[in-house]
Design an enzyme around this catalytic site. Structure first.
Site, PDB file in Angstrom:
ATOM      1  N   SER A  83       0.868  -1.182   0.000  1.00  0.00           N
ATOM      2  CA  SER A  83       0.000   0.000   0.000  1.00  0.00           C
ATOM      3  C   SER A  83       0.901   1.228   0.000  1.00  0.00           C
ATOM      4  CB  SER A  83      -0.937  -0.030   1.194  1.00  0.00           C
ATOM      5  OG  SER A  83      -0.175  -0.060   2.357  1.00  0.00           O
ATOM      6  N   GLU A 114      -0.754  11.049 -10.320  1.00  0.00           N
ATOM      7  CA  GLU A 114      -1.914  10.309 -10.854  1.00  0.00           C
ATOM      8  C   GLU A 114      -3.093  10.490  -9.918  1.00  0.00           C
ATOM      9  OE1 GLU A 114      -0.651   6.230 -10.945  1.00  0.00           O
ATOM     10  OE2 GLU A 114       1.208   6.762 -11.934  1.00  0.00           O
ATOM     11  N   LYS A 116      -5.939   9.019  -7.464  1.00  0.00           N
ATOM     12  CA  LYS A 116      -6.051   7.818  -6.626  1.00  0.00           C
ATOM     13  C   LYS A 116      -7.486   7.311  -6.770  1.00  0.00           C
ATOM     14  CE  LYS A 116      -4.712   5.990  -2.146  1.00  0.00           C
ATOM     15  NZ  LYS A 116      -5.861   5.126  -1.913  1.00  0.00           N
ATOM     16  N   ASP A 118     -10.761   5.232  -6.436  1.00  0.00           N
ATOM     17  CA  ASP A 118     -11.317   4.629  -5.231  1.00  0.00           C
ATOM     18  C   ASP A 118     -12.082   3.357  -5.602  1.00  0.00           C
ATOM     19  OD1 ASP A 118     -11.878   4.317  -2.636  1.00  0.00           O
ATOM     20  OD2 ASP A 118     -13.320   5.962  -2.481  1.00  0.00           O
ATOM     21  N   TYR A 225      -2.309   1.282 -13.394  1.00  0.00           N
ATOM     22  CA  TYR A 225      -1.364   2.310 -12.939  1.00  0.00           C
ATOM     23  C   TYR A 225       0.015   1.794 -12.539  1.00  0.00           C
ATOM     24  CZ  TYR A 225      -3.617   0.747  -8.594  1.00  0.00           C
ATOM     25  OH  TYR A 225      -4.144   0.000  -7.587  1.00  0.00           O
ATOM     26  N   LYS A 312      -4.341  12.382   0.399  1.00  0.00           N
ATOM     27  CA  LYS A 312      -5.790  12.109   0.431  1.00  0.00           C
ATOM     28  C   LYS A 312      -6.572  13.406   0.587  1.00  0.00           C
ATOM     29  CE  LYS A 312      -6.881   8.009   1.996  1.00  0.00           C
ATOM     30  NZ  LYS A 312      -7.420   6.827   1.951  1.00  0.00           N
ATOM     31  N   CYS A 406     -43.885   1.484  15.097  1.00  0.00           N
ATOM     32  CA  CYS A 406     -43.644   1.688  13.671  1.00  0.00           C
ATOM     33  C   CYS A 406     -44.437   2.905  13.176  1.00  0.00           C
ATOM     34  CB  CYS A 406     -44.074   0.438  12.890  1.00  0.00           C
ATOM     35  SG  CYS A 406     -43.964   0.657  11.107  1.00  0.00           S
ATOM     36  N   CYS A 409     -47.256   1.491  10.575  1.00  0.00           N
ATOM     37  CA  CYS A 409     -48.385   0.628  10.924  1.00  0.00           C
ATOM     38  C   CYS A 409     -48.664   0.615  12.426  1.00  0.00           C
ATOM     39  CB  CYS A 409     -48.147  -0.795  10.426  1.00  0.00           C
ATOM     40  SG  CYS A 409     -46.860  -1.649  11.346  1.00  0.00           S
ATOM     41  N   CYS A 424     -39.652  -3.357  12.483  1.00  0.00           N
ATOM     42  CA  CYS A 424     -41.084  -3.580  12.587  1.00  0.00           C
ATOM     43  C   CYS A 424     -41.295  -5.017  12.098  1.00  0.00           C
ATOM     44  CB  CYS A 424     -41.834  -2.603  11.679  1.00  0.00           C
ATOM     45  SG  CYS A 424     -43.540  -3.091  11.435  1.00  0.00           S
ATOM     46  N   CYS A 430     -47.663  -4.175   7.236  1.00  0.00           N
ATOM     47  CA  CYS A 430     -47.009  -2.862   7.222  1.00  0.00           C
ATOM     48  C   CYS A 430     -46.782  -2.428   5.755  1.00  0.00           C
ATOM     49  CB  CYS A 430     -45.693  -2.986   7.982  1.00  0.00           C
ATOM     50  SG  CYS A 430     -44.805  -1.448   8.109  1.00  0.00           S
TER      51      CYS A 430
HETATM   52  S1  IVH Z   1       0.279   2.637  -6.924  1.00  0.00           S
HETATM   53  C1  IVH Z   1       3.487   0.308  -4.671  1.00  0.00           C
HETATM   54  N1  IVH Z   1      -1.416   4.242  -8.077  1.00  0.00           N
HETATM   55  O1  IVH Z   1      -4.246   2.848  -3.497  1.00  0.00           O
HETATM   56  C2  IVH Z   1       2.456   1.220  -5.197  1.00  0.00           C
HETATM   57  N2  IVH Z   1      -2.197   2.920  -6.272  1.00  0.00           N
HETATM   58  O2  IVH Z   1      -2.840   2.773  -0.746  1.00  0.00           O
HETATM   59  C3  IVH Z   1       1.282   0.539  -5.702  1.00  0.00           C
HETATM   60  N3  IVH Z   1      -4.585   3.197  -5.808  1.00  0.00           N
HETATM   61  O3  IVH Z   1      -3.434  -0.538  -3.085  1.00  0.00           O
HETATM   62  C4  IVH Z   1       0.089   1.354  -5.803  1.00  0.00           C
HETATM   63  N4  IVH Z   1      -4.997   4.665  -7.378  1.00  0.00           N
HETATM   64  O4  IVH Z   1      -5.408   0.043  -4.579  1.00  0.00           O
HETATM   65  C5  IVH Z   1      -1.232   3.332  -7.102  1.00  0.00           C
HETATM   66  N5  IVH Z   1      -2.814   5.693  -9.230  1.00  0.00           N
HETATM   67  C6  IVH Z   1      -2.632   4.780  -8.280  1.00  0.00           C
HETATM   68  C7  IVH Z   1      -3.678   4.361  -7.439  1.00  0.00           C
HETATM   69  C8  IVH Z   1      -3.424   3.421  -6.436  1.00  0.00           C
HETATM   70  C9  IVH Z   1      -5.531   3.943  -6.395  1.00  0.00           C
HETATM   71  C10 IVH Z   1      -4.847   2.314  -4.633  1.00  0.00           C
HETATM   72  C11 IVH Z   1      -4.317   0.913  -4.778  1.00  0.00           C
HETATM   73  C12 IVH Z   1      -3.349   0.727  -3.663  1.00  0.00           C
HETATM   74  C13 IVH Z   1      -3.753   1.786  -2.713  1.00  0.00           C
HETATM   75  C14 IVH Z   1      -2.527   2.232  -1.961  1.00  0.00           C
END
Ligand code: IVH
Length: 682
Positions: A83, A114, A116, A118, A225, A312, A406, A409, A424, A430
């Site tokens: 992560s 890039e 992020k 979701d 990515y 974030k 409720c 009803c 309920c 109901c």
């Molecule tokens: S790079 C070692 N790029 O964010 C790096 N992650 O907290 C690998 N995510 O598990 C991740 N957009 O699920 C990367 N442009 C992006 C991303 C991205 C979303 C997520 C991904 C990762 C988590 C990291």
């Protein structure tokens, strides 16, 4: 068409259709209409049916799913799926930049910024240009093999083009864009199912479904990515991503290379505003050093790389006044408190109502009428109250209590053990619960009476013509003709529903046709709690008719494949209610299909003629009941315990050691699911 011409045409069609898929799903620039696409797809599918040997694994006809995955196989990642370190502050981001510059003194380098996305992380392995495996993140070390489901996502190429490396992995995020998410939730609500809280949960839930056909219906998308492999064309991230776009991957346009941290801040500030207009959710920005050599130098901490960080976005939050609280009864009888707020602008919309979750939340937060409350819109569609500004509290603000009866009803509310919600329990009297059951019953996946959709159930209910699903089968032309109702939508638009001759005829035709719907779907349509489509199928298969099922005891029910405590108790409770029995009896008199069709003697084969089998354990491709059925359909016989007369023991996972010992003692062949499939030539 002869074989040689068919082969040429199939190759041509596969290539053409894959290009059209790419234009539509990756580039978002279709060049032919949906109709033209469907005509070509049908031509391909017909040829593949005629010559099955021409079916290619990357054929677009293979995107519809079909494989049922009983349990996902765990796969170890070739390299851990790490992560990223997170930050919410510009200060910390500056620290990240300073740290790197200190470690790499006098070096000029680039960052790649890039979005992020979701969603749910996925790793895709390609061998010789073909998608070989798709694995979820799991615990980062190993994840679930979800290849069958991922193959249904149209923007993920099954076969690459251009000069790709022989073998590599590409990682990305599976997401559900807003439009698809809203459509899917509307359908779920119509079915009386809970809506997904946000697109991420919906994407993750979709990916873990057992039926890949159902996954194929979910409008999932995938942004890539990150590349991994020994023979990547460049030694830098950005250049490899741009190259991967040429191979057919959906590499979003929203990536930039920056030289200075100030440019990174510009990118962040731009997207903090512009994200509101994106058709999908992002929760921040990812900043990565571009050059792979520097990745090596910077290295990793235990959990994340030192060469990347995610910034974030803060969830948007505003303060407003809590005016009053409404209590809404859902289709399952769950009661949700909803706050009426002094209207306030939040994330581009005016918010007037927000969820107060449940009674524990209200008392823990000590929320009072008139309070100044904080409202947040995170990833969820419905804004939520996240706190109270106690400094603004005056003496006139009193705690309020959760209702005891409720609001629809009047019956007394109950709280189930271990659940936060009040319910309920008056499910047959109901109004929202009755209407919910009716909507569920007529749904496409249940009795499929679509002529009753679009508000017509409300008209029937308001006119006291239906109060239960059984009442539908008492309707006649005279009851229905001339009924009318004007509905006003939330946006204030009005729509009149009129029951004219054609409408009434269609409704009656639809109801009549539903009498032919099979037992498993009828069982699902009854709307018994926790009895979804798959469970209904298992039960129908096992018990053959409703009477057997109604007589089943708890001990009996839990021996059925996939039926646990919760489902068994729910079934027993359902069949204990006199009202439910009465509904079933009434439906029986209308000739609905409460029985599986008898085995008509139309066996699939005689390949197992005379052979007796003991089936034990858990299988991958089929459920135990399905295997037993296949044995019968191929002329074999199922027996309960091993004796010297048993011909085969069909062993799945988790077969008990006693059975194995006994089989070995008696010299009875122990065969696997794969052996069995080979025996019947499936
Ligand atoms: S790079 C070692 N790029 O964010 C790096 N992650 O907290 C690998 N995510 O598990 C991740 N957009 O699920 C990367 N442009 C992006 C991303 C991205 C979303 C997520 C991904 C990762 C988590 C990291």
């Amino acid at each position: 068409m002869d074989f040689e011409s068919a082969k040429l045409r199939v190759e041509q069609l596969v290539e053409q259709l894959n290009i059209h898929n790419y234009n539509y799903y990756v580039l978002d620039k279709p060049v032919i209409s949906d109709y033209e696409f469907d005509v070509l797809l049908k031509e391909l599918s017909d040829l593949e049916n005629q010559y099955p040997q021409l079916l290619m694994s990357h054929s677009p006809t293979q995107r519809v799913g079909g494989d049922i995955i009983k349990s996902f196989v765990q796969v170890k990642h070739k390299s851990p799926m790490l992560s990223l370190a997170n930050t919410y502050s510009e200060e910390e981001l500056k620290d990240f930049d300073n740290r790197i510059r200190k470690l790499l003194p006098n070096l000029d380098f680039d960052y790649v910024c890039e979005l992020k996305y979701d969603g749910v992380a996925i790793g895709l392995t390609y061998v010789n240009g073909e998608l070989q495996q798709a694995v979820t993140r799991g615990d980062g070390i190993q994840g679930d093999d979800v290849t069958a489901n991922v193959r249904t996502i149209k923007s993920i190429p099954l076969k690459l083009k251009g000069d790709y490396p022989d073998e590599f992995e590409i990682r990305g995020e599976i997401i559900l864009p807003h439009a698809g998410f809203e459509k899917m939730n509307a359908e779920r609500l119509e079915m009386g199912e809970d809506a997904f809280a946000n697109p991420r949960n919906a994407a993750s839930g979709s990916l873990k479904m057992q039926d890949s056909k159902e996954v194929a219906r979910r409008p999932l998308d995938c942004f890539l990515y990150f590349l991994l492999g020994d023979n990547l064309p460049f030694s830098s991230h950005y250049e490899n991503l741009i190259k991967a776009r040429e191979w057919g991957f959906k590499i979003p346009n929203y990536i930039v290379k920056c030289n200075r941290i100030e440019e990174v801040f510009d990118f962040i500030n731009f997207w903090d505003e512009a994200r509101k207009d994106l058709p999908f959710d992002i929760d921040g920005i990812v900043i990565k050093v571009n050059d792979y050599h520097l990745w090596q130098e910077l290295g990793f901490t235990a959990k994340s790389p030192r060469w990347a960080i995610s910034y974030k976005f803060k969830a948007e939050r505003v303060a407003t006044t809590l005016l009053s609280v409404d209590f809404q009864v859902g289709r399952t009888g769950a009661v949700t408190p909803v706050a009426n707020l002094k209207p306030v602008q939040l994330a581009g919309t005016v918010v007037k109502r927000a969820s107060l979750h449940n009674s524990d939340f209200i008392s823990n937060m000590d929320i009072r009428l008139g309070d100044t409350v904080f409202v947040e819109k995170g990833g969820e569609i419905i804004p939520k109250i996240v706190g109270v500004d106690e400094s603004k509290r005056g003496n006139e603000m009193f705690p309020f209590s959760f209702i005891e009866n409720c609001p629809e009803c009047g019956s007394k509310l109950f709280r189930k053990d271990g659940e936060a919600a009040y319910y309920c329990l008056n499910e047959n009297e109901c109004p929202p619960q009755i209407k919910g059951k009716l909507h569920h019953f007529i749904h496409r996946k249940a009795m499929n009476i679509d002529s009753l959709g679009e508000g017509k159930i409300e008209v029937l209910f308001d006119n006291k013509l239906v109060k239960s699903i059984a009442d539908l089968y008492d309707l006649d032309y005279q009851n229905l003709i001339g009924l009318e109702k004007t509905l006003i939508s939330d946006e204030g638009k009005s729509k009149t529903i009129s029951f004219r001759q054609k409408t009434v005829e269609n409704i009656l035709k639809g109801i009549d046709a539903s009498k032919n719907i099979g037992f498993e779907r009828l069982l699902f349509a009854l709307g018994i709690r926790f009895v979804g489509e798959t469970v209904a199928k298992k039960l129908a298969f096992h018990y053959k008719n409703i009477d057997n099922l109604m007589m089943a005891t708890y001990d009996d029910l839990i021996t059925v494949d996939e039926i646990g405590d919760k489902i068994a108790e729910s079934l027993l409770a359902h069949f204990k209610e006199a009202k439910n029995i009465e509904i079933i009896e009434r439906l029986k008199t209308k000739a609905l299909q409460f029985e599986m069709p008898e085995n008509t003697g139309a066996n699939l084969s005689n390949k197992l003629q005379g052979a007796s089998f003991v089936v034990s354990g858990v299988f991958e491709k089929y459920s135990r009941d399905e295997i037993k059925k296949l044995i019968e359909l191929n002329g074999g016989k199922n027996v309960g315990s091993i004796s010297s007369k048993t011909n085969y023991v069909l062993a799945g996972d988790k077969m008990g050691p006693e059975k194995r010992n006994k089989a070995e003692e008696l010299n009875i062949p122990i065969i696997t699911e794969a052996d069995f499939i080979a025996m019947i030539g499936e």
